[in-house]
Design an enzyme around this catalytic site. Structure first.
Site, PDB file in Angstrom:
ATOM      1  N   ASP A  51       0.808  -1.211   0.082  1.00  0.00           N
ATOM      2  CA  ASP A  51      -0.057  -0.068   0.049  1.00  0.00           C
ATOM      3  C   ASP A  51       0.832   1.301  -0.042  1.00  0.00           C
ATOM      4  O   ASP A  51       1.887   1.192   0.599  1.00  0.00           O
ATOM      5  CB  ASP A  51      -0.775  -0.077   1.344  1.00  0.00           C
ATOM      6  CG  ASP A  51      -1.435   1.170   1.787  1.00  0.00           C
ATOM      7  OD1 ASP A  51      -2.936   0.842   2.002  1.00  0.00           O
ATOM      8  OD2 ASP A  51      -1.272   2.075   1.754  1.00  0.00           O
ATOM      9  N   LYS A  85     -10.094  -0.086  -5.771  1.00  0.00           N
ATOM     10  CA  LYS A  85     -10.284  -1.565  -5.546  1.00  0.00           C
ATOM     11  C   LYS A  85     -10.858  -1.779  -6.944  1.00  0.00           C
ATOM     12  O   LYS A  85     -11.826  -2.113  -7.001  1.00  0.00           O
ATOM     13  CB  LYS A  85     -11.242  -1.742  -4.625  1.00  0.00           C
ATOM     14  CG  LYS A  85     -11.019  -3.157  -3.797  1.00  0.00           C
ATOM     15  CD  LYS A  85     -11.450  -3.283  -2.795  1.00  0.00           C
ATOM     16  CE  LYS A  85     -12.967  -3.861  -2.916  1.00  0.00           C
ATOM     17  NZ  LYS A  85     -13.568  -4.741  -1.595  1.00  0.00           N
ATOM     18  N   GLY A 115      -7.512  -3.171   3.532  1.00  0.00           N
ATOM     19  CA  GLY A 115      -8.377  -4.062   3.089  1.00  0.00           C
ATOM     20  C   GLY A 115      -8.453  -3.955   1.446  1.00  0.00           C
ATOM     21  O   GLY A 115      -8.455  -5.165   0.705  1.00  0.00           O
ATOM     22  N   VAL A 116      -8.216  -2.836   0.768  1.00  0.00           N
ATOM     23  CA  VAL A 116      -8.159  -2.705  -0.505  1.00  0.00           C
ATOM     24  C   VAL A 116      -6.912  -3.516  -1.284  1.00  0.00           C
ATOM     25  O   VAL A 116      -7.203  -4.268  -2.360  1.00  0.00           O
ATOM     26  CB  VAL A 116      -8.119  -1.069  -0.783  1.00  0.00           C
ATOM     27  CG1 VAL A 116      -7.757  -0.939  -2.332  1.00  0.00           C
ATOM     28  CG2 VAL A 116      -9.639  -0.401  -0.466  1.00  0.00           C
ATOM     29  N   ASP A 119      -7.545  -7.384  -1.036  1.00  0.00           N
ATOM     30  CA  ASP A 119      -8.505  -7.573  -1.990  1.00  0.00           C
ATOM     31  C   ASP A 119      -7.821  -7.795  -3.130  1.00  0.00           C
ATOM     32  O   ASP A 119      -8.196  -8.607  -4.187  1.00  0.00           O
ATOM     33  CB  ASP A 119      -9.698  -6.771  -1.934  1.00  0.00           C
ATOM     34  CG  ASP A 119     -10.853  -7.195  -0.912  1.00  0.00           C
ATOM     35  OD1 ASP A 119     -10.697  -8.169  -0.252  1.00  0.00           O
ATOM     36  OD2 ASP A 119     -11.695  -6.718  -0.736  1.00  0.00           O
ATOM     37  N   LYS A 152     -12.457 -14.469   1.207  1.00  0.00           N
ATOM     38  CA  LYS A 152     -12.953 -13.732   0.026  1.00  0.00           C
ATOM     39  C   LYS A 152     -12.035 -12.596  -0.498  1.00  0.00           C
ATOM     40  O   LYS A 152     -11.408 -11.862   0.489  1.00  0.00           O
ATOM     41  CB  LYS A 152     -14.313 -13.074   0.328  1.00  0.00           C
ATOM     42  CG  LYS A 152     -15.399 -14.101   0.600  1.00  0.00           C
ATOM     43  CD  LYS A 152     -16.636 -13.374   0.460  1.00  0.00           C
ATOM     44  CE  LYS A 152     -17.117 -12.490   1.675  1.00  0.00           C
ATOM     45  NZ  LYS A 152     -18.510 -12.207   1.739  1.00  0.00           N
ATOM     46  N   ALA A 181      -0.579   1.680  14.930  1.00  0.00           N
ATOM     47  CA  ALA A 181      -0.153   2.767  15.626  1.00  0.00           C
ATOM     48  C   ALA A 181      -0.045   4.027  14.667  1.00  0.00           C
ATOM     49  O   ALA A 181       0.044   5.106  15.224  1.00  0.00           O
ATOM     50  CB  ALA A 181       1.244   2.444  16.195  1.00  0.00           C
ATOM     51  N   THR A 182       0.245   3.770  13.414  1.00  0.00           N
ATOM     52  CA  THR A 182       0.376   4.808  12.463  1.00  0.00           C
ATOM     53  C   THR A 182      -1.024   5.249  11.562  1.00  0.00           C
ATOM     54  O   THR A 182      -0.836   5.991  10.778  1.00  0.00           O
ATOM     55  CB  THR A 182       1.409   4.607  11.502  1.00  0.00           C
ATOM     56  OG1 THR A 182       1.250   3.247  10.776  1.00  0.00           O
ATOM     57  CG2 THR A 182       2.956   4.397  12.035  1.00  0.00           C
TER      58      THR A 182
HETATM   59  P1  NAD Z   1      -7.701   0.889   2.793  1.00  0.00           P
HETATM   60  O1  NAD Z   1      -7.137  -0.324   2.381  1.00  0.00           O
HETATM   61  O2  NAD Z   1      -8.210   1.769   1.638  1.00  0.00           O
HETATM   62  O3  NAD Z   1      -6.963   1.562   3.759  1.00  0.00           O
HETATM   63  C1  NAD Z   1      -7.231   2.858   4.498  1.00  0.00           C
HETATM   64  C2  NAD Z   1      -6.086   4.005   4.432  1.00  0.00           C
HETATM   65  O4  NAD Z   1      -5.135   3.510   5.529  1.00  0.00           O
HETATM   66  C3  NAD Z   1      -5.482   4.026   3.153  1.00  0.00           C
HETATM   67  O5  NAD Z   1      -5.206   5.486   2.803  1.00  0.00           O
HETATM   68  C4  NAD Z   1      -4.244   3.207   3.242  1.00  0.00           C
HETATM   69  O6  NAD Z   1      -3.099   3.800   2.593  1.00  0.00           O
HETATM   70  C5  NAD Z   1      -3.685   3.779   4.872  1.00  0.00           C
HETATM   71  N1  NAD Z   1      -3.114   2.578   5.512  1.00  0.00           N
HETATM   72  C6  NAD Z   1      -2.931   1.492   5.433  1.00  0.00           C
HETATM   73  N2  NAD Z   1      -2.323   0.799   6.367  1.00  0.00           N
HETATM   74  C7  NAD Z   1      -1.568   1.815   7.199  1.00  0.00           C
HETATM   75  C8  NAD Z   1      -0.846   2.137   8.378  1.00  0.00           C
HETATM   76  N3  NAD Z   1      -0.438   0.876   8.946  1.00  0.00           N
HETATM   77  N4  NAD Z   1      -0.624   3.269   8.648  1.00  0.00           N
HETATM   78  C9  NAD Z   1      -0.945   4.330   8.014  1.00  0.00           C
HETATM   79  N5  NAD Z   1      -1.778   4.319   7.097  1.00  0.00           N
HETATM   80  C10 NAD Z   1      -2.228   3.205   6.369  1.00  0.00           C
HETATM   81  O7  NAD Z   1      -9.143   0.355   3.686  1.00  0.00           O
HETATM   82  P2  NAD Z   1      -9.391  -0.642   4.946  1.00  0.00           P
HETATM   83  O8  NAD Z   1     -10.388   0.065   5.802  1.00  0.00           O
HETATM   84  O9  NAD Z   1      -8.210  -1.086   5.314  1.00  0.00           O
HETATM   85  O10 NAD Z   1     -10.240  -1.660   3.782  1.00  0.00           O
HETATM   86  C11 NAD Z   1     -11.433  -1.425   3.288  1.00  0.00           C
HETATM   87  C12 NAD Z   1     -11.913  -2.337   2.307  1.00  0.00           C
HETATM   88  O11 NAD Z   1     -11.378  -3.702   2.827  1.00  0.00           O
HETATM   89  C13 NAD Z   1     -13.128  -2.380   1.701  1.00  0.00           C
HETATM   90  O12 NAD Z   1     -12.829  -2.223   0.344  1.00  0.00           O
HETATM   91  C14 NAD Z   1     -13.483  -3.668   2.191  1.00  0.00           C
HETATM   92  O13 NAD Z   1     -14.703  -4.018   1.361  1.00  0.00           O
HETATM   93  C15 NAD Z   1     -12.492  -4.596   2.073  1.00  0.00           C
HETATM   94  N6  NAD Z   1     -12.681  -5.722   2.980  1.00  0.00           N
HETATM   95  C16 NAD Z   1     -12.523  -6.908   2.320  1.00  0.00           C
HETATM   96  C17 NAD Z   1     -12.751  -8.030   3.281  1.00  0.00           C
HETATM   97  C18 NAD Z   1     -12.771  -9.181   2.695  1.00  0.00           C
HETATM   98  O14 NAD Z   1     -13.542 -10.315   3.328  1.00  0.00           O
HETATM   99  N7  NAD Z   1     -12.408  -9.777   1.436  1.00  0.00           N
HETATM  100  C19 NAD Z   1     -13.274  -7.769   4.535  1.00  0.00           C
HETATM  101  C20 NAD Z   1     -13.179  -6.493   5.117  1.00  0.00           C
HETATM  102  C21 NAD Z   1     -13.032  -5.415   4.522  1.00  0.00           C
END
Ligand code: NAD
Length: 381
Positions: A51, A85, A115-116, A119, A152, A181-182
């Site tokens: 990411d 995504k 999660g993005v 996925d 999934k 933490a970040t």
């Molecule tokens: P995301 O992946 O978009 O991450 C959120 C933000 O956090 C992004 O800006 C990313 O760059 C940032 N980030 C990630 N790790 C970081 C870290 N350690 N420190 C600082 N910033 C960080 O969003 P999300 O909330 O993680 O995931 C949401 C997505 O996950 C949705 O699309 C959802 O459908 C999917 N999801 C899928 C499943 C599945 O079963 N496949 C389950 C739950 C969620």
């Protein structure tokens, strides 16, 4: 017809996948990240997909880690956020897998991100050579407590959430709470939306922990570093309870043959709100609103008491999540959202509603007038 053959093939697959919590995952002394699940050694180059935010925060440590293991690793970064995504990003990962010569089993890619990215990499791994193993390192709260145990993956397609996707659990998922933490505070709150859902559907004690520690958990990003949390460690307990609850629910119905899933609580109306507002409302934010909307439906049916409803609304408020959004004010929009979800549930509503905090019932006869009444309550919040 009597000369024509008829073959029936029946088989089953024993599936095991592990979610391992660790500390110091990026410490070269910790061997977990370099492990190839089910294999004794590396056969070629692995792809690590990071990411973008994770790359800027932890990229040099990841590179140092693999530098010290002498594992050949090729790196690529992907943007996060649901607007990324996409199937295009899945194909970008697939191209890199081909470019570096990823094997069928010996060089599983590693996905480090929310999660993005999980996925996208999960789906690329499912499609590449009809399925290769991969390793999941979720770095967001949502990714750690929800995506971590899921089989999934999926990408958004033509304005619909997860419309393209597969079932393809990775053999290994590694969780290190230190990544949280970040995380920006808003993302922590969003992850707490999914924790709240788990609490509401099956874990009253988890809900109690959210009531007692909600704001401090967000503030400390579940690290248990403050005077209130150092000894009692509610961050760790909240995380463990949420993962355990999710794992219990998924394990008994991993392939979703039973479309009545309590883990879909709060996810009936929220996908339309999330996609309709993209990128305005985050996944966990929309889920929390969906949870409250369904609590209003349950209250109006006499399934849930007023005091339970009030506690849920108060808990959402304490965590710092918005309880409502203007899309919840539009009953016709919500009816269309329900109709779309019905197509995902074999034509039935299979709508989980709360009968208390920690217990649910499925209803199949939700009416438009009930949607209108609950929508009016969302407007007043
Ligand atoms: P995301 O992946 O978009 O991450 C959120 C933000 O956090 C992004 O800006 C990313 O760059 C940032 N980030 C990630 N790790 C970081 C870290 N350690 N420190 C600082 N910033 C960080 O969003 P999300 O909330 O993680 O995931 C949401 C997505 O996950 C949705 O699309 C959802 O459908 C999917 N999801 C899928 C499943 C599945 O079963 N496949 C389950 C739950 C969620």
């Amino acid at each position: 017809m009597k000369d024509l053959g008829h073959w029936v093939l029946r088989t089953s697959q024993d599936v095991k996948f592990e979610v391992v919590e660790t500390t110091g995952l990026l410490d070269p002394a910790n061997p977990l990240l370099g492990q190839v699940p089910g294999m004794s050694g590396i056969h070629g180059t692995r792809l690590a997909v990071l990411d973008e935010a994770v790359d800027s925060l932890f990229g040099s440590r990841v590179r140092e880690y693999f530098g010290s293991t002498a594992t050949p690793v090729s790196y690529m970064t992907l943007p996060a956020g649901d607007e990324n995504k996409t199937i295009e990003n899945v194909l970008r990962v697939a191209s890199r897998l081909k470019e570096i010569g990823t094997e069928r089993a010996g060089t599983p890619p590693i996905a480090l991100g929310g999660g993005v990215v999980q996925d996208v990499v999960g789906m690329a791994s499912a499609l590449y050579r009809r399925g290769i193993p991969y390793v999941r390192v979720p770095t967001t709260l949502l990714g750690q407590i929800d995506g971590s145990v899921s089989a999934k993956n999926g990408v958004n397609f033509e304005g619909c959430r997860n419309r393209l996707g597969t079932f393809h659990p990775p053999p290994l998922t590694l969780i290190d709470r230190a990544f949280i933490a970040t995380l920006p505070e808003r993302q922590v709150r969003s992850g707490m939306g999914e924790v709240l859902k788990m609490a509401l559907i099956k874990d009253g004690e988890l809900f109690r922990l959210l009531e007692e520690f909600g704001p401090v958990l967000v503030q400390e990003r579940l690290q248990d570093t403050g005077p209130l949390t150092r000894d009692r460690k509610p961050g760790r307990e909240v995380m463990h309870r949420a993962i355990t609850g999710m794992a219990e629910e998924l394990e008994k119905n991993l392939w979703e043959k039973d479309l009545r899933r309590i883990v879909d609580y709060g996810h009936t109306f929220s996908p339309a709100v999330e996609m309709g507002s993209l990128p305005g409302v985050l996944h966990g934010e929309a889920v929390a609103m969906g949870c409250l909307f369904c609590a209003a439906l349950a209250l109006n049916r006499g399934l849930l008491s007023q005091s339970e409803y009030d506690r849920i609304a108060q808990c959402i408020h304490q965590i710092g999540l918005r309880p409502t959004h203007e899309m919840f004010f539009d009953p016709e929009f919500l009816e269309r959202a329900l109709a779309d979800t019905l197509r995902h549930r074999g034509g039935a509503q299979h709508l989980a509603l709360l009968t208390g905090i920690g217990s649910t019932v499925f209803v199949e006869d939700l009416s438009d007038s009930e949607i209108t009444s609950a929508s009016q309550m969302m407007r007043k919040l």
